[in-house]
Design a protein around this motif. Structure first.
Motif, PDB file in Angstrom:
ATOM      1  N   GLN A  41       0.831  -1.204   0.000  1.00 34.68           N
ATOM      2  CA  GLN A  41       0.000   0.000   0.000  1.00 34.68           C
ATOM      3  C   GLN A  41       0.867   1.257   0.000  1.00 34.68           C
ATOM      4  OE1 GLN A  41      -2.376  -0.780   3.465  1.00 34.68           O
ATOM      5  NE2 GLN A  41      -3.928  -1.876   2.302  1.00 34.68           N
ATOM      6  N   GLU A  42       1.924   1.258   0.811  1.00 35.25           N
ATOM      7  CA  GLU A  42       2.828   2.410   0.863  1.00 35.25           C
ATOM      8  C   GLU A  42       3.592   2.574  -0.452  1.00 35.25           C
ATOM      9  OE1 GLU A  42       3.120   4.727   3.292  1.00 35.25           O
ATOM     10  OE2 GLU A  42       1.440   3.705   4.266  1.00 35.25           O
ATOM     11  N   MET A  43       4.034   1.456  -1.014  1.00 32.70           N
ATOM     12  CA  MET A  43       4.769   1.510  -2.286  1.00 32.70           C
ATOM     13  C   MET A  43       3.872   2.014  -3.405  1.00 32.70           C
ATOM     14  SD  MET A  43       6.960  -2.036  -1.986  1.00 32.70           S
ATOM     15  CE  MET A  43       7.437  -2.020  -3.700  1.00 32.70           C
ATOM     16  N   PHE A  47       4.855   5.140  -5.600  1.00 34.47           N
ATOM     17  CA  PHE A  47       5.056   4.971  -7.041  1.00 34.47           C
ATOM     18  C   PHE A  47       4.183   5.940  -7.820  1.00 34.47           C
ATOM     19  CE2 PHE A  47       6.646   0.269  -7.194  1.00 34.47           C
ATOM     20  CZ  PHE A  47       7.748   0.634  -6.462  1.00 34.47           C
ATOM     21  N   GLN A  48       2.928   6.071  -7.417  1.00 35.51           N
ATOM     22  CA  GLN A  48       2.034   6.999  -8.111  1.00 35.51           C
ATOM     23  C   GLN A  48       2.551   8.426  -7.992  1.00 35.51           C
ATOM     24  OE1 GLN A  48      -1.676   5.924  -6.281  1.00 35.51           O
ATOM     25  NE2 GLN A  48      -2.183   4.504  -7.930  1.00 35.51           N
ATOM     26  N   GLY A  51       5.252   8.931 -10.473  1.00 37.83           N
ATOM     27  CA  GLY A  51       4.903   8.661 -11.858  1.00 37.83           C
ATOM     28  C   GLY A  51       5.341   7.286 -12.339  1.00 37.83           C
ATOM     29  N   ILE A  52       5.477   6.338 -11.434  1.00 35.98           N
ATOM     30  CA  ILE A  52       5.930   4.990 -11.774  1.00 35.98           C
ATOM     31  C   ILE A  52       4.724   4.068 -11.893  1.00 35.98           C
ATOM     32  CG2 ILE A  52       7.224   2.975 -10.938  1.00 35.98           C
ATOM     33  CD1 ILE A  52       9.010   4.992  -9.399  1.00 35.98           C
ATOM     34  N   GLU A  53       4.634   3.344 -13.013  1.00 36.75           N
ATOM     35  CA  GLU A  53       3.650   2.285 -13.167  1.00 36.75           C
ATOM     36  C   GLU A  53       4.369   0.965 -12.934  1.00 36.75           C
ATOM     37  OE1 GLU A  53       1.842   2.784 -16.994  1.00 36.75           O
ATOM     38  OE2 GLU A  53       0.522   4.370 -16.256  1.00 36.75           O
ATOM     39  N   VAL A  76       1.576 -16.823  -5.401  1.00 40.86           N
ATOM     40  CA  VAL A  76       1.240 -15.396  -5.337  1.00 40.86           C
ATOM     41  C   VAL A  76       0.163 -15.190  -4.281  1.00 40.86           C
ATOM     42  CG1 VAL A  76       0.338 -13.413  -6.609  1.00 40.86           C
ATOM     43  CG2 VAL A  76       1.850 -15.044  -7.752  1.00 40.86           C
ATOM     44  N   ARG A  77       0.488 -14.369  -3.261  1.00 34.39           N
ATOM     45  CA  ARG A  77      -0.466 -14.039  -2.193  1.00 34.39           C
ATOM     46  C   ARG A  77      -1.307 -12.834  -2.568  1.00 34.39           C
ATOM     47  NH1 ARG A  77       3.580 -15.315   2.607  1.00 34.39           N
ATOM     48  NH2 ARG A  77       4.708 -13.536   1.817  1.00 34.39           N
ATOM     49  N   GLU A  78      -0.689 -11.874  -3.205  1.00 27.67           N
ATOM     50  CA  GLU A  78      -1.392 -10.652  -3.573  1.00 27.67           C
ATOM     51  C   GLU A  78      -0.705 -10.054  -4.783  1.00 27.67           C
ATOM     52  OE1 GLU A  78      -2.585  -6.303  -1.730  1.00 27.67           O
ATOM     53  OE2 GLU A  78      -2.203  -7.969  -0.368  1.00 27.67           O
ATOM     54  N   GLU A  79      -1.484  -9.462  -5.654  1.00 24.71           N
ATOM     55  CA  GLU A  79      -0.953  -8.804  -6.844  1.00 24.71           C
ATOM     56  C   GLU A  79      -1.657  -7.473  -6.993  1.00 24.71           C
ATOM     57  OE1 GLU A  79      -0.797  -9.457 -11.678  1.00 24.71           O
ATOM     58  OE2 GLU A  79      -1.350 -11.113 -10.392  1.00 24.71           O
ATOM     59  N   ARG A  80      -0.906  -6.464  -7.355  1.00 27.15           N
ATOM     60  CA  ARG A  80      -1.491  -5.152  -7.562  1.00 27.15           C
ATOM     61  C   ARG A  80      -0.790  -4.472  -8.719  1.00 27.15           C
ATOM     62  NH1 ARG A  80      -2.677  -1.535  -2.524  1.00 27.15           N
ATOM     63  NH2 ARG A  80      -3.415  -3.586  -2.001  1.00 27.15           N
ATOM     64  N   ASP A  81      -1.572  -3.981  -9.669  1.00 27.89           N
ATOM     65  CA  ASP A  81      -1.045  -3.162 -10.751  1.00 27.89           C
ATOM     66  C   ASP A  81      -1.163  -1.714 -10.317  1.00 27.89           C
ATOM     67  OD1 ASP A  81      -0.471  -5.244 -12.585  1.00 27.89           O
ATOM     68  OD2 ASP A  81      -2.579  -5.362 -13.125  1.00 27.89           O
ATOM     69  N   VAL A  82      -0.090  -0.957 -10.469  1.00 22.76           N
ATOM     70  CA  VAL A  82      -0.089   0.449 -10.089  1.00 22.76           C
ATOM     71  C   VAL A  82      -0.093   1.281 -11.359  1.00 22.76           C
ATOM     72  CG1 VAL A  82       1.173   2.270  -8.894  1.00 22.76           C
ATOM     73  CG2 VAL A  82       1.240  -0.067  -8.001  1.00 22.76           C
ATOM     74  N   TYR A  83      -1.103   2.096 -11.481  1.00 23.82           N
ATOM     75  CA  TYR A  83      -1.228   2.992 -12.622  1.00 23.82           C
ATOM     76  C   TYR A  83      -1.262   4.424 -12.131  1.00 23.82           C
ATOM     77  CZ  TYR A  83      -2.626  -1.255 -15.019  1.00 23.82           C
ATOM     78  OH  TYR A  83      -2.655  -2.529 -15.535  1.00 23.82           O
ATOM     79  N   LEU A  84      -0.900   5.326 -13.001  1.00 20.94           N
ATOM     80  CA  LEU A  84      -0.949   6.745 -12.661  1.00 20.94           C
ATOM     81  C   LEU A  84      -2.384   7.212 -12.602  1.00 20.94           C
ATOM     82  CD1 LEU A  84       1.953   8.059 -14.899  1.00 20.94           C
ATOM     83  CD2 LEU A  84       2.037   7.330 -12.530  1.00 20.94           C
ATOM     84  N   LYS A  85      -2.688   8.080 -11.653  1.00 23.16           N
ATOM     85  CA  LYS A  85      -4.029   8.634 -11.527  1.00 23.16           C
ATOM     86  C   LYS A  85      -4.170   9.800 -12.481  1.00 23.16           C
ATOM     87  CE  LYS A  85      -4.545   7.361  -6.715  1.00 23.16           C
ATOM     88  NZ  LYS A  85      -4.760   7.829  -5.347  1.00 23.16           N
ATOM     89  N   ASN A  86      -5.280   9.845 -13.191  1.00 19.12           N
ATOM     90  CA  ASN A  86      -5.552  10.986 -14.069  1.00 19.12           C
ATOM     91  C   ASN A  86      -6.132  12.104 -13.215  1.00 19.12           C
ATOM     92  OD1 ASN A  86      -4.762   9.592 -16.344  1.00 19.12           O
ATOM     93  ND2 ASN A  86      -6.795   8.724 -16.637  1.00 19.12           N
ATOM     94  N   GLU A  87      -5.504  13.241 -13.305  1.00 22.04           N
ATOM     95  CA  GLU A  87      -5.978  14.370 -12.489  1.00 22.04           C
ATOM     96  C   GLU A  87      -6.861  15.276 -13.292  1.00 22.04           C
ATOM     97  OE1 GLU A  87      -3.032  16.131  -9.877  1.00 22.04           O
ATOM     98  OE2 GLU A  87      -1.704  14.486 -10.397  1.00 22.04           O
TER      99      GLU A  87
END
Length: 87
Positions: A41-43, A47-48, A51-53, A76-87
């Protein structure tokens, strides 16, 4: 690619909930998985902000053998894709 091994998950849980709580949580919850979930969650937020996806995975079965090699049997216990938020 980065690999981060949390080596003190039980101590982190103990600091957060105390010794009695750690004993209870150790029976019911996987301390390593809980710490990794909080770290993800912190990462994700960091990352967002930068600007890191990325794709972040929490896995079980990956072991460092001390000689700069990995023993790989992943679950795999958990997977999350991190995308940039559109402002």
């Amino acid at each position: 690619m980065l690999i981060i091994e949390v080596t003190n998950a039980r101590e982190v849980v103990r600091q957060r909930v105390g010794r009695l709580g750690e004993r209870f949580i150790g029976k019911v919850f996987d301390a390593e998985a809980q710490v990794e979930k909080a770290l993800i969650q912190e990462m994700e937020a960091a990352f967002q902000e930068f600007g890191i996806e990325a794709k972040i995975l929490s896995v079980d079965g990956l072991k460092l053998d001390g000689s700069k090699s990995l023993d790989v049997q992943l679950h795999v216990r958990e997977e999350r894709d991190v995308y940039l938020k559109n402002e």
